[in-house]
Structures are given as C-alpha cells and as structure tokens.
Design a protein around this motif. Structure first.
Motif, PDB file in Angstrom:
ATOM      1  N   GLU A 132       0.821  -1.203   0.130  1.00  0.00           N
ATOM      2  CA  GLU A 132      -0.180  -0.126   0.025  1.00  0.00           C
ATOM      3  C   GLU A 132       1.037   1.296   0.158  1.00  0.00           C
ATOM      4  N   CYS A 178      -2.637   0.072  -3.936  1.00  0.00           N
ATOM      5  CA  CYS A 178      -2.569  -1.080  -3.453  1.00  0.00           C
ATOM      6  C   CYS A 178      -2.143  -1.939  -4.772  1.00  0.00           C
ATOM      7  N   TRP A 232     -10.870  -1.502  -0.045  1.00  0.00           N
ATOM      8  CA  TRP A 232      -9.898  -0.932   1.091  1.00  0.00           C
ATOM      9  C   TRP A 232     -11.184  -0.948   2.221  1.00  0.00           C
ATOM     10  N   CYS A 259      -5.712  -2.524   2.667  1.00  0.00           N
ATOM     11  CA  CYS A 259      -6.011  -3.051   1.458  1.00  0.00           C
ATOM     12  C   CYS A 259      -6.307  -4.426   1.602  1.00  0.00           C
ATOM     13  N   GLY A 277      -2.796  -5.980   3.603  1.00  0.00           N
ATOM     14  CA  GLY A 277      -1.911  -5.181   3.670  1.00  0.00           C
ATOM     15  C   GLY A 277      -1.663  -4.616   4.876  1.00  0.00           C
TER      16      GLY A 277
END
Length: 120
Positions: free
Chosen positions: A6, A22, A36, A95, A111
């Motif tokens: 990210e 991302c 997200w 993400c 992420g």
C-alpha cells in the motif's frame, strides 16, 4: 504466497484529497475482489469500497460521491481516490484482495495498513 503493498497515506487538511494505491503480487492466478477497509481508534474495521472482477463496485454510504475506487488489471493494482476528506475519515486504511493462487488455493490477503489523518 500473496503480498499487498500500500502507499499514499498521509496528513491532509479537511476538504483535501488523497489517493491510495495497493498492488498485489505473488503466486496469483486470479483476483476476485480488491478493496479498502479502514479502522479508526476504538472502532471496528469497516468497509470503504470494494471492486469485483466484473468491475462492479460497492461503497460504504458515507463515502459515496467522495471516494472513487478504480482498478488497473495490468498492474494488479487498485486506486482509492478520496476527495472532500473529513476529520472523521481519519483512520488506518487497509487493502484487501481475494482470489485464487497458482496452486488453486483461495487467498484472502491484507496489506500492512496506511495512516490517513485529516486535520487542520
């Protein structure tokens, strides 16, 4: 193994804009959905926006009209354009990607999170 990287968080004044990116990499065969989520202090993680393989996109009600999620399939990357930011948008943004690996295993990867702070 699937990795998400990210970028794009930071500090912005109310009414300002930020764009989060991302990128997904690794042993990916397909990506079914990417999106997200965000988590503010003391609150549960919540959906911001999600885009599916058919390009259908869903948004949380409070983000509609302000946030736009797009996807670049060639780069396995999604972009979240955030406009008209409010102090209540302050959170860690995460993400997420869901799909199938080359080994035909399902992955649901996250992420590390990127901080977005909206403050004057």
């Amino acid at each position: 193994q699937v990795q998400l990287v990210e970028s794009g968080g930071g500090l912005v004044q109310p009414g300002g804009s930020l764009r989060l990116s991302c990128a997904v990499s690794g042993s990916i065969f397909s990506i079914h959905a990417m999106g997200w989520y965000r988590q503010a202090p003391g609150r549960e993680r919540e959906l911001v926006a999600r885009i599916f393989s058919g390009l259908n996109t869903i948004y949380a009600d409070s983000m509609k009209g302000r946030f736009t999620l797009s996807r670049d399939d060639a780069k396995n990357t999604v972009y979240l354009q955030m406009n008209s930011l409010l102090p209540e948008d302050t959170a860690v943004y995460y993400c997420n990607a869901l799909g199938i690996t080359i080994a035909t295993l399902t992955y649901d990867a996250w992420g590390q999170g990127t901080q977005v702070t909206v403050s004057s």
